[in-house]
Design an enzyme around this catalytic site. Sequence first.
Site, PDB file in Angstrom:
ATOM      1  N   CYS A   1       0.856  -1.183   0.000  1.00 39.09           N
ATOM      2  CA  CYS A   1       0.000   0.000   0.000  1.00 39.09           C
ATOM      3  C   CYS A   1       0.893   1.234   0.000  1.00 39.09           C
ATOM      4  O   CYS A   1       1.862   1.286   0.750  1.00 39.09           O
ATOM      5  CB  CYS A   1      -0.875  -0.017   1.257  1.00 39.09           C
ATOM      6  SG  CYS A   1      -1.951   1.419   1.394  1.00 39.09           S
TER       7      CYS A   1
ATOM      8  N   HIS B   1      -9.107  -3.553  -2.073  1.00 36.62           N
ATOM      9  CA  HIS B   1      -8.129  -2.736  -1.345  1.00 36.62           C
ATOM     10  C   HIS B   1      -8.575  -1.267  -1.302  1.00 36.62           C
ATOM     11  O   HIS B   1      -8.572  -0.637  -0.245  1.00 36.62           O
ATOM     12  CB  HIS B   1      -6.766  -2.885  -2.035  1.00 36.62           C
ATOM     13  CG  HIS B   1      -5.648  -2.128  -1.391  1.00 36.62           C
ATOM     14  ND1 HIS B   1      -4.536  -2.750  -0.863  1.00 36.62           N
ATOM     15  CD2 HIS B   1      -5.464  -0.800  -1.197  1.00 36.62           C
ATOM     16  CE1 HIS B   1      -3.733  -1.830  -0.356  1.00 36.62           C
ATOM     17  NE2 HIS B   1      -4.254  -0.634  -0.553  1.00 36.62           N
ATOM     18  N   GLU B   2      -8.986  -0.729  -2.458  1.00 39.03           N
ATOM     19  CA  GLU B   2      -9.344   0.695  -2.517  1.00 39.03           C
ATOM     20  C   GLU B   2     -10.679   0.970  -1.824  1.00 39.03           C
ATOM     21  O   GLU B   2     -10.846   2.012  -1.202  1.00 39.03           O
ATOM     22  CB  GLU B   2      -9.384   1.188  -3.974  1.00 39.03           C
ATOM     23  CG  GLU B   2      -8.090   0.981  -4.770  1.00 39.03           C
ATOM     24  CD  GLU B   2      -6.819   1.425  -4.053  1.00 39.03           C
ATOM     25  OE1 GLU B   2      -6.880   2.346  -3.207  1.00 39.03           O
ATOM     26  OE2 GLU B   2      -5.755   0.839  -4.314  1.00 39.03           O
TER      27      GLU B   2
ATOM     28  N   HIS C   1     -10.067   1.352   1.712  1.00 36.80           N
ATOM     29  CA  HIS C   1      -9.538   2.688   2.036  1.00 36.80           C
ATOM     30  C   HIS C   1     -10.659   3.685   2.306  1.00 36.80           C
ATOM     31  O   HIS C   1     -10.581   4.450   3.260  1.00 36.80           O
ATOM     32  CB  HIS C   1      -8.695   3.237   0.881  1.00 36.80           C
ATOM     33  CG  HIS C   1      -7.238   2.910   0.982  1.00 36.80           C
ATOM     34  ND1 HIS C   1      -6.460   3.265   2.066  1.00 36.80           N
ATOM     35  CD2 HIS C   1      -6.398   2.281   0.125  1.00 36.80           C
ATOM     36  CE1 HIS C   1      -5.210   2.857   1.866  1.00 36.80           C
ATOM     37  NE2 HIS C   1      -5.148   2.244   0.704  1.00 36.80           N
TER      38      HIS C   1
HETATM   39 ZN   LIG Z   1      -3.575   1.254  -0.118  1.00 32.45          ZN
END
Ligand SMILES: [Zn+2]
Length: 160
Positions: A87, A129-130, A133
Site C-alpha cells: 500500500c 483494497h481501494e 480505504h
Molecule cells: Zn492502499
Amino acid sequence: MLKIVKYPDLILKKSSEEVRHDDKSLRSLIPHMVETMKKNQGIGLAAPQIGISKKVIIVTEGEEAHAFLNPRIVKQSKEKERDEEGCLSLPGLFMKVSRAKQVEVAAQTIDGAKVRVKARGLGARIFQHEIDHIEGKLIIHRVSPLTRWKLRNQLKNLPR
Ligand SMILES: [Zn+2]
C-alpha cells in the site's frame, strides 16, 4: 502536491463521504489522483490517500486508469485467494492478504452513469483494497493480530 498520506494519519481511518458526480472539485481531483498514483508506481489509489475524505477511487486495468465514485461491493465469490499486497500509505510493507477471488462492484462514473463492474484476480484485489480505504481500513486490518504484531517495528519506523 503529489504526496501520499501515510500511516498513521487519522484520515486513513475515517470512512469517507459520498460524492456527487457533478461535484466540480472532481474535475481536478481525478487527474491529480491518477498522476499521483502513477508517479508513485501504484496500481490503485483512494482519495483519502491524498488527504481528501471522499469516496473516489482509481483502479488500474492494464495501462488504463479508471475512476469510480461511491463504489461498493455488491457480490463477492466465496472463494478467496491469499496474495502479497502492499500500500502506498504503508511504504515498504508487504503482507499476504486474503481477498475474494471475484467481486461485483456498483459505482458511478464521473459522467453520472451507474455502472456494475465484475472483476477477478488482481482487478478484484485492487477494488477490495481501494474500497477498504474509503471505509477507513488498511491491509494491516486485514491480517491476523499475530502478523500485525510481527510488523510492529516496521510500522513504527515507516518513512514519512
Ligand atoms: Zn492502499
